[in-house]
Design a protein around this motif. Sequence first.
Motif, short mmCIF file in Angstrom:
data_model
loop_
_atom_site.label_atom_id
_atom_site.label_comp_id
_atom_site.label_asym_id
_atom_site.label_seq_id
_atom_site.Cartn_x
_atom_site.Cartn_y
_atom_site.Cartn_z
N MET A 211 0.85 -1.19 0.00
CA MET A 211 0.00 0.00 0.00
C MET A 211 0.88 1.24 0.00
SD MET A 211 -2.95 -1.17 2.70
CE MET A 211 -3.59 -2.85 2.64
N GLU A 212 0.34 2.32 -0.47
CA GLU A 212 1.08 3.56 -0.64
C GLU A 212 1.60 4.11 0.69
OE1 GLU A 212 0.49 7.95 -2.80
OE2 GLU A 212 -1.22 6.61 -2.48
N ALA A 213 2.87 4.48 0.67
CA ALA A 213 3.50 5.10 1.85
C ALA A 213 3.72 6.58 1.59
CB ALA A 213 4.83 4.42 2.14
N THR A 259 -3.20 3.85 4.82
CA THR A 259 -3.95 3.54 6.04
C THR A 259 -4.32 4.78 6.84
OG1 THR A 259 -1.89 3.11 7.25
CG2 THR A 259 -3.00 1.22 6.25
N SER A 260 -3.69 5.94 6.50
CA SER A 260 -4.06 7.18 7.20
C SER A 260 -5.16 7.94 6.45
CB SER A 260 -2.84 8.07 7.39
OG SER A 260 -2.28 8.44 6.15
N ARG A 283 0.12 -1.19 11.33
CA ARG A 283 0.30 0.05 12.10
C ARG A 283 1.65 0.70 11.79
NH1 ARG A 283 -3.34 2.12 15.45
NH2 ARG A 283 -2.66 3.73 16.92
N THR A 284 1.78 1.08 10.51
CA THR A 284 3.02 1.72 10.07
C THR A 284 3.00 3.22 10.32
OG1 THR A 284 2.12 1.91 7.83
CG2 THR A 284 3.47 -0.03 8.30
N ILE A 285 1.86 3.71 10.79
CA ILE A 285 1.74 5.12 11.13
C ILE A 285 0.78 5.27 12.31
CG2 ILE A 285 -0.15 5.55 9.50
CD1 ILE A 285 1.18 8.32 8.96
N GLY A 286 1.08 6.19 13.19
CA GLY A 286 0.25 6.37 14.39
C GLY A 286 -1.15 6.86 14.06
N GLU A 287 -1.29 7.59 12.95
CA GLU A 287 -2.60 8.16 12.58
C GLU A 287 -3.42 7.21 11.71
OE1 GLU A 287 0.34 9.89 11.82
OE2 GLU A 287 0.27 10.86 13.80
N SER A 288 -3.28 5.94 11.91
CA SER A 288 -4.03 4.96 11.12
C SER A 288 -5.53 5.13 11.31
CB SER A 288 -3.63 3.53 11.53
OG SER A 288 -4.46 2.59 10.89
N LYS A 289 -6.25 5.07 10.21
CA LYS A 289 -7.71 5.20 10.25
C LYS A 289 -8.40 3.83 10.25
CE LYS A 289 -8.06 9.69 10.16
NZ LYS A 289 -6.67 10.03 10.51
N VAL A 290 -7.62 2.80 10.32
CA VAL A 290 -8.20 1.44 10.32
C VAL A 290 -9.10 1.23 11.54
CG1 VAL A 290 -7.73 -1.04 10.28
CG2 VAL A 290 -6.26 0.53 8.98
#
Length: 367
Positions: A211-213, A259-260, A283-290
Amino acid sequence: MHKRKKSSSKKQSKTLVYIAWILTFIAVALSSVVAGYYFGYDDAKKETVKKEQIKEEKRSSVLKKLEDSGAKKEDLDVNNRLKEVLKKESKTIAEDKEAKEEKEVKAKDENQTKIEKEKAREKEAVKEYEDASHEVEGAVLPAPPKREIVKISTKAKLAIIIDDVSVKSHVSAVENLKLPITMSFLPPSELRPNSHVLASKEKFYMVHLPMEAKNFKREEPFTLRVEDSQEKISQRIIEIKKLFPRVKYINNHAGSKFTSDEGAVGRLIHVLNEQNISFIDSRTIGESKVPSVMKSYKKQYVGRDVFLDHQIDKDYIKSQIKKAIEVAKLHGSAIAIGHPHANTILAIDESKHLFKDVELVLVDKLY
């Protein structure tokens, strides 16, 4: 008168004797002629027959010689032809043998070249992700999802996911640990064309979906992007399902930007629900919207608690394993994510004694 008559009778008697002798002579002569004729004819006939026999014998002899000569010539021709055939067969056999040997050498060379290419490709695939920097955004690890502290009467469950599995050496390294560890396979690409084949041999596996980073630029082919439509995301998941028909769990490869983005996550979860696939947030970013999207779908959020090898140092990885065990004890369960690096595999192997405090399980046995 009487005397003349007597003399005349005597004279007639002599004449008759002469005539008789003459007739006898003639008869003998004629008999001799006739006898000579018949005897001569018989001899002549015998002589003729004999000559004919000799002539026939000569003719037969000549014919026999001719036949023998013809037979010998025919035998010679047959032998010559047989020699030619055998010569051609020997030549053909030799040529076939040479061609076969040449083909075997060529196949061996091609196979060797193929093996060398596969090794080079595998080496490149392994080298591509020598660290886990692509999995997180920034130098600081994103905080794990908030979870309730629970008290359990049984052992806490810990699931270790090894991401980026894509080549045989990765699979072998994980399997040699002899532990229930979940392998998450990258979809096939030029560097790892057989990842789906390797996964098919496992009883259980996950798919590590690119997925896009935000900052990671070495994207995998067919990486899901924020602007992708519902149709495009649906098509990609259908392709993944064809490649990995038994997939039940997917987690994100990189994906800090995707994921954000709540809209992108919503389109993905919609498709995964349709395909009966669960999503685990790396959870590659703290602001995940999952978490919020899963809540809107009234589904349980499942995400990574601990990264094992953000730093590729064996002692650091061991400390992260201990941390994962403590998280599992505190919340009843935990998910740790690592990668098929040598130090990660070695750290897990050297930490086996620590797993006695938890139940190490595959992710499908976690909840």
